[in-house]
Design an enzyme around this catalytic site. Sequence first.
Site, PDB file in Angstrom:
ATOM      1  N   ALA A  10       0.839  -1.193   0.000  1.00 23.35           N
ATOM      2  CA  ALA A  10       0.000   0.000   0.000  1.00 23.35           C
ATOM      3  C   ALA A  10       0.875   1.244   0.000  1.00 23.35           C
ATOM      4  O   ALA A  10       2.033   1.209   0.430  1.00 23.35           O
ATOM      5  CB  ALA A  10      -0.904  -0.002   1.236  1.00 23.35           C
ATOM      6  N   CYS A  11       0.317   2.337  -0.492  1.00 28.19           N
ATOM      7  CA  CYS A  11       0.989   3.635  -0.451  1.00 28.19           C
ATOM      8  C   CYS A  11       1.347   3.971   0.988  1.00 28.19           C
ATOM      9  O   CYS A  11       0.545   3.744   1.893  1.00 28.19           O
ATOM     10  CB  CYS A  11       0.054   4.692  -1.026  1.00 28.19           C
ATOM     11  SG  CYS A  11       0.683   6.374  -0.957  1.00 28.19           S
ATOM     12  N   PRO A  12       2.589   4.455   1.286  1.00 30.65           N
ATOM     13  CA  PRO A  12       3.608   4.917   0.328  1.00 30.65           C
ATOM     14  C   PRO A  12       4.738   3.919   0.109  1.00 30.65           C
ATOM     15  O   PRO A  12       5.814   4.295  -0.335  1.00 30.65           O
ATOM     16  CB  PRO A  12       4.142   6.157   1.036  1.00 30.65           C
ATOM     17  CG  PRO A  12       4.122   5.749   2.489  1.00 30.65           C
ATOM     18  CD  PRO A  12       2.889   4.911   2.664  1.00 30.65           C
TER      19      PRO A  12
END
Length: 210
Positions: A10-12
């Site tokens: 998942a981001c980041p």
Amino acid sequence: MLTVNAIGDACPLPVVKTKKALEQLEAPDMVEILVDNETAVKNVTKFAEQAGKKAVSQKIEEGRYQILIDCTGENDAKKESRENAAEKSAAAADRTGNTGSTVVVISSDRMGEGNEELGKVLMKGFVFALTQLDELPEKMVFYNGGAQLTCEGSETLKDLQFMEEQGVEILTCGTCLDYYGLKEKLKVGNVTNMYTIVETMTKAGKIVKP
């Protein structure tokens, strides 16, 4: 060629992994980043270009994308742009007397407006991203709903504790802890008051508020 697998991250994390890979290169080479969504492709590509690298991407199959970053030579225009920006920043600091100290101010346990669950996911990602900066903030101030992030049960505790170990001063509003019944559950940093919060913010070189 160095390969970084960021599929499922998942981001980041895709950008963080890319940053670390570029920093670890001991000689000019190509870096391959594997991700599973177009948003990650755009984020990684933009990061690479801002770092002065050429990046191309392609969809390998459903849910699998490849980004190739050329680290065999630096984009001269990008390098010059970054150097000019650094010089302007230093000149501005000299004129204003700004020390450049950064204070992060968090007033909620979520980031942005809209979906509550998404907001909490974004806040968790924001705090994690802070831990990956080359230069950590000098202080972090938590008040109102943000006070919950420094207390028992918070998903950001490990990241905040890591930053405290690196010298980041973490301050949580005592009135807010009392209001939410969390005074005995504070797990990182110290209790502060509104005068100190105001003083910290007015003396900051830069304030970051998610």
